[in-house]
Design an enzyme around this catalytic site. Structure first.
Site, PDB file in Angstrom:
ATOM      1  N   PHE A  19       0.858  -1.030  -0.204  1.00  0.00           N
ATOM      2  CA  PHE A  19       0.223  -0.010  -0.007  1.00  0.00           C
ATOM      3  C   PHE A  19       0.763   1.312  -0.057  1.00  0.00           C
ATOM      4  CE2 PHE A  19       0.572  -0.225   4.618  1.00  0.00           C
ATOM      5  CZ  PHE A  19       0.777   1.259   4.780  1.00  0.00           C
TER       6      PHE A  19
ATOM      7  N   LYS B 289      -0.662  -6.141  -9.611  1.00  0.00           N
ATOM      8  CA  LYS B 289      -1.741  -5.955  -8.901  1.00  0.00           C
ATOM      9  C   LYS B 289      -1.488  -5.088  -7.700  1.00  0.00           C
ATOM     10  CE  LYS B 289      -2.854  -8.234  -4.887  1.00  0.00           C
ATOM     11  NZ  LYS B 289      -3.562  -7.313  -4.137  1.00  0.00           N
TER      12      LYS B 289
ATOM     13  N   SER C  65       5.312  -7.125   3.248  1.00  0.00           N
ATOM     14  CA  SER C  65       5.461  -7.500   4.500  1.00  0.00           C
ATOM     15  C   SER C  65       6.136  -8.802   4.317  1.00  0.00           C
ATOM     16  CB  SER C  65       4.445  -7.743   5.444  1.00  0.00           C
ATOM     17  OG  SER C  65       3.534  -8.892   4.928  1.00  0.00           O
TER      18      SER C  65
ATOM     19  N   CYS D   3       9.652   1.279   4.411  1.00  0.00           N
ATOM     20  CA  CYS D   3      10.448   0.497   4.478  1.00  0.00           C
ATOM     21  C   CYS D   3      11.975   0.683   4.989  1.00  0.00           C
ATOM     22  CB  CYS D   3      10.731  -0.687   3.516  1.00  0.00           C
ATOM     23  SG  CYS D   3      11.530  -0.014   1.908  1.00  0.00           S
TER      24      CYS D   3
ATOM     25  N   GLU E 127       7.856  -4.759  13.685  1.00  0.00           N
ATOM     26  CA  GLU E 127       7.759  -3.725  12.607  1.00  0.00           C
ATOM     27  C   GLU E 127       6.564  -2.951  12.953  1.00  0.00           C
ATOM     28  OE1 GLU E 127       7.174  -4.503   8.555  1.00  0.00           O
ATOM     29  OE2 GLU E 127       8.291  -2.587   7.833  1.00  0.00           O
TER      30      GLU E 127
HETATM   31  P1  NAD Z   1       1.163  -6.727   2.821  1.00  0.00           P
HETATM   32  O1  NAD Z   1       2.408  -8.022   3.053  1.00  0.00           O
HETATM   33  O2  NAD Z   1       0.165  -6.813   3.504  1.00  0.00           O
HETATM   34  O3  NAD Z   1       0.723  -6.753   1.450  1.00  0.00           O
HETATM   35  C1  NAD Z   1       1.526  -6.602   0.122  1.00  0.00           C
HETATM   36  C2  NAD Z   1       0.684  -6.800  -1.320  1.00  0.00           C
HETATM   37  O4  NAD Z   1       0.545  -8.300  -1.068  1.00  0.00           O
HETATM   38  C3  NAD Z   1      -0.650  -6.247  -1.319  1.00  0.00           C
HETATM   39  O5  NAD Z   1      -1.136  -5.798  -2.477  1.00  0.00           O
HETATM   40  C4  NAD Z   1      -1.649  -7.391  -0.782  1.00  0.00           C
HETATM   41  O6  NAD Z   1      -2.821  -7.575  -1.206  1.00  0.00           O
HETATM   42  C5  NAD Z   1      -0.848  -8.838  -1.443  1.00  0.00           C
HETATM   43  N1  NAD Z   1      -0.953 -10.100  -0.585  1.00  0.00           N
HETATM   44  C6  NAD Z   1      -1.192  -9.933   0.853  1.00  0.00           C
HETATM   45  N2  NAD Z   1      -1.168 -11.322   1.164  1.00  0.00           N
HETATM   46  C7  NAD Z   1      -0.833 -11.979   0.037  1.00  0.00           C
HETATM   47  C8  NAD Z   1      -0.715 -13.443  -0.213  1.00  0.00           C
HETATM   48  N3  NAD Z   1      -0.751 -14.303   0.499  1.00  0.00           N
HETATM   49  N4  NAD Z   1      -0.456 -13.646  -1.591  1.00  0.00           N
HETATM   50  C9  NAD Z   1      -0.133 -12.828  -2.455  1.00  0.00           C
HETATM   51  N5  NAD Z   1      -0.284 -11.562  -2.320  1.00  0.00           N
HETATM   52  C10 NAD Z   1      -0.717 -11.073  -1.042  1.00  0.00           C
HETATM   53  O7  NAD Z   1       2.072  -5.288   2.958  1.00  0.00           O
HETATM   54  P2  NAD Z   1       1.534  -3.929   2.964  1.00  0.00           P
HETATM   55  O8  NAD Z   1       0.849  -3.628   4.601  1.00  0.00           O
HETATM   56  O9  NAD Z   1       0.718  -3.656   2.085  1.00  0.00           O
HETATM   57  O10 NAD Z   1       2.837  -3.280   2.967  1.00  0.00           O
HETATM   58  C11 NAD Z   1       3.738  -2.947   4.137  1.00  0.00           C
HETATM   59  C12 NAD Z   1       4.773  -3.749   4.186  1.00  0.00           C
HETATM   60  O11 NAD Z   1       5.535  -3.681   2.994  1.00  0.00           O
HETATM   61  C13 NAD Z   1       5.757  -3.517   5.468  1.00  0.00           C
HETATM   62  O12 NAD Z   1       6.132  -4.790   5.874  1.00  0.00           O
HETATM   63  C14 NAD Z   1       7.131  -2.670   4.639  1.00  0.00           C
HETATM   64  O13 NAD Z   1       8.368  -2.944   5.219  1.00  0.00           O
HETATM   65  C15 NAD Z   1       6.838  -3.518   3.493  1.00  0.00           C
HETATM   66  N6  NAD Z   1       7.609  -2.692   2.200  1.00  0.00           N
HETATM   67  C16 NAD Z   1       9.045  -3.167   2.053  1.00  0.00           C
HETATM   68  C17 NAD Z   1       9.767  -2.575   1.099  1.00  0.00           C
HETATM   69  C18 NAD Z   1      11.000  -3.017   0.552  1.00  0.00           C
HETATM   70  O14 NAD Z   1      11.700  -2.330  -0.189  1.00  0.00           O
HETATM   71  N7  NAD Z   1      11.762  -4.012   1.210  1.00  0.00           N
HETATM   72  C19 NAD Z   1       9.275  -1.254   0.436  1.00  0.00           C
HETATM   73  C20 NAD Z   1       7.784  -0.889   0.618  1.00  0.00           C
HETATM   74  C21 NAD Z   1       7.068  -1.555   1.686  1.00  0.00           C
END
Ligand code: NAD
Length: 519
Positions: A155, A179, A232, A287, A390
């Site tokens: 997000f 997506k 995540s 992140c 986190e």
């Molecule tokens: P999230 O893991 O909840 O969701 C990320 C995406 O994955 C969303 O589009 C979600 O719909 C999808 N998703 C969820 N479960 C899934 C599954 N089982 N299979 C496939 N897709 C699935 O993360 P979030 O809350 O949207 O984002 C925040 C997280 O992202 C934090 O942990 C942050 O640190 C991380 N992040 C990391 C970086 C990096 O560069 N390492 C950059 C940005 C965000």
């Protein structure tokens, strides 16, 4: 930009057309600044996803054969269109993701820079050649596309993650099903319109919306070459497991818990500015946000006092309000989770809550938004839950230390390893930190150590599941496979041509090009 009274119906973008969403189940889309529903998002099915793969697969047949210059020209056109629509794109991010408008403008600008980098794909995806492996044998590495890739965005960076995946994916000749997060899908609706405006062939990029359900059809589909995701660490691991079983390549960036280490010789002005930007930019939902501030004991009290004072001055409110610094967090659930972690820090960890940002007083028009104000704990130790989780909000945990080795040991013990920064003028501390902080991105007197798009971006350990980081040469490597050609050549008929070569090589030359081809 959307008029406040307009309802945003998010749609899937398939084969260059917007799909009717109405038959699908919908989830509400909120403006986190006000807490009001502003639209709805279709919860796509596995069938929707399969149709998107089919379309990408069709398009791949011709797209991969388009000249690399033509593909690069589309990327350049995309860049121009983003420049022309900069403010509209930024506002789309400030609306549903509620990133403060000034930062949303910065995010779009960063993507423009990524597109500039990716426009160099004709150079970036060049292979290698070894001449003269034997007298008449040449070895050649060719970088070729693989087919259909599928990408998932978190997000918190709806534009940046588009930039990390799509230009490198399609520039190298692949196609992509993308997506967005269902919490911040509006930016990609704007991009779909841009793809059509620049005449991108239908099916090169398809956008499907929803939760994880549509991704389930990716693993067993033989047309899908690889899956990339930013989100995540638990989500990254789930995808890694399913994709690994299916034998697909993955590029998966996960969660983080970043240290900012303040040495006794810190330059205070630089530090305070970077501290605010790192810990409260995007309301701590990055992140690379600073989460743990470790302060050397010689300056601990002084630095703590200064950061508390500076944090009290941080203004917050609607992401659209140019007068404030920080917007809300993404959802009511996120706010409640962050507030819950503050309670854990106070009652279970027994850290000292120096500044409590829960439930701030907000003006009536935004009182239902999801606000958490700057929050600071001191007397934090590495074993506490607030130091290990986190939190992904504007919550800072302050530790005191006397020896840099102890802090490096904390960083080394973390399961995640995205970023870590040190604030010092001392060369020894600097080099030791760069060498021993086992994270993917190190900052020195920099609060957010985000590499420029020419260079790879990504962590290590649980912050990066798999091997490839995004952007730079890592991005090219992920979206291409190496083919190695070994070529032996010999003259069509013995004698005649060899004489020609010798004659030619013997003439006057500006460089010595005598033949190595054996007689
Ligand atoms: P999230 O893991 O909840 O969701 C990320 C995406 O994955 C969303 O589009 C979600 O719909 C999808 N998703 C969820 N479960 C899934 C599954 N089982 N299979 C496939 N897709 C699935 O993360 P979030 O809350 O949207 O984002 C925040 C997280 O992202 C934090 O942990 C942050 O640190 C991380 N992040 C990391 C970086 C990096 O560069 N390492 C950059 C940005 C965000």
């Amino acid at each position: 930009m959307m008029h406040p009274s307009e309802f945003i119906q998010i749609r899937n973008f398939l084969d260059g057309e917007w799909q009717d969403s109405e038959q699908r189940e919908q989830m509400p889309l909120y403006d986190p600044s006000t807490g009001k529903q502003i639209g709805q998002v279709p919860l796509s099915t596995q069938q929707d996803s399969t149709a998107a793969i089919e379309s990408c697969h069709e398009a791949y047949g011709t797209w991969r054969c388009a000249s690399v210059a033509k593909r690069a020209a589309f990327i350049f056109d995309m860049r121009q269109a983003m420049k022309d629509n900069h403010e509209d794109l930024a506002q789309s991010i400030a609306l549903d993701q509620a990133k403060h408008i000034s930062e949303a403008r910065g995010e779009v600008q960063r993507v423009i820079q990524i597109l500039e980098t990716a426009s160099g794909i004709p150079t970036l995806m060049q292979g290698e050649t070894v001449d003269n492996i034997a007298g008449n044998i040449v070895g050649r590495v060719i970088k070729q596309p693989l087919g259909v890739f599928c990408g998932v965005a978190p997000f918190n960076f709806p534009a940046l993650v588009f930039g990390w995946f799509i230009p490198f994916c399609i520039g190298t000749g692949n196609t992509m099903v993308f997506k967005p997060s269902p919490l911040s899908p509006y930016f990609m609706q704007k991009m779909g319109a841009i793809f059509n405006d620049i005449g991108l062939p239908p099916g090169v990029i398809n956008i499907i919306n929803g939760d994880h359900v549509p991704t389930l059809s990716w693993y067993d589909d033989p047309r899908v070459a690889g899956i990339c995701m930013v989100g995540s660490s638990p989500t990254a691991k789930k995808i890694a497991e399913a994709a690994g079983k299916a034998g697909k390549r993955t590029m998966l960036l996960g969660g983080a818990k970043n240290y900012l280490v303040v040495m006794e010789d810190v330059q205070m002005d630089i530090w305070i500015e970077d501290f605010i930007h790192s810990c409260y930019g995007s309301a701590g939902q990055r992140c690379l946000s600073g989460s743990i501030v470790a302060i050397h004991e010689d300056v601990h009290d002084q630095v703590l006092e200064k950061i508390v004072e500076a944090s009290r001055k941080v203004t917050y409110g609607s992401a659209m309000d140019p007068e404030v610094y920080m917007g809300p967090v993404i959802s009511a659930e996120a706010r409640d989770r962050i507030n819950g972690m503050i309670e854990i820090g106070r009652l279970e960890d027994r850290a000292t809550l120096v500044l409590d940002g829960r439930d701030p007083d907000m003006p009536p028009d935004i009182k239902d938004g999801y606000y958490v104000a700057p929050t600071i704990f001191s007397d934090v130790t590495a074993d506490m839950q607030i130091a290990r989780t986190e939190i992904f909000g504007p919550v800072v945990s302050v530790m005191k230390f006397s020896n840099l080795d102890d802090i490096l040991a904390n960083i080394q013990a973390q399961p995640v390893g995205n970023g870590a920064c040190i604030f010092t003028q001392n060369l020894y501390y600097t080099e030791k930190f760069i060498a021993d902080a086992n994270v993917g991105m190190v900052g020195v007197n920099v609060g957010v150590p985000a590499p420029h798009p020419y260079l790879p971006f990504g962590g290590i350990k649980d912050s990066l599941i798999g091997t490839n980081k995004v952007q730079g040469k890592d991005g090219i490597d992920f979206f291409t496979q190496n083919k190695i050609a070994t070529v032996r050549f010999s003259p069509p008929s013995a004698g005649r041509h060899r004489a020609d070569i010798r004659t030619k090589a013997a003439g006057p030359q500006s460089s010595d090009t005598r033949s190595c081809v054996p007689d």
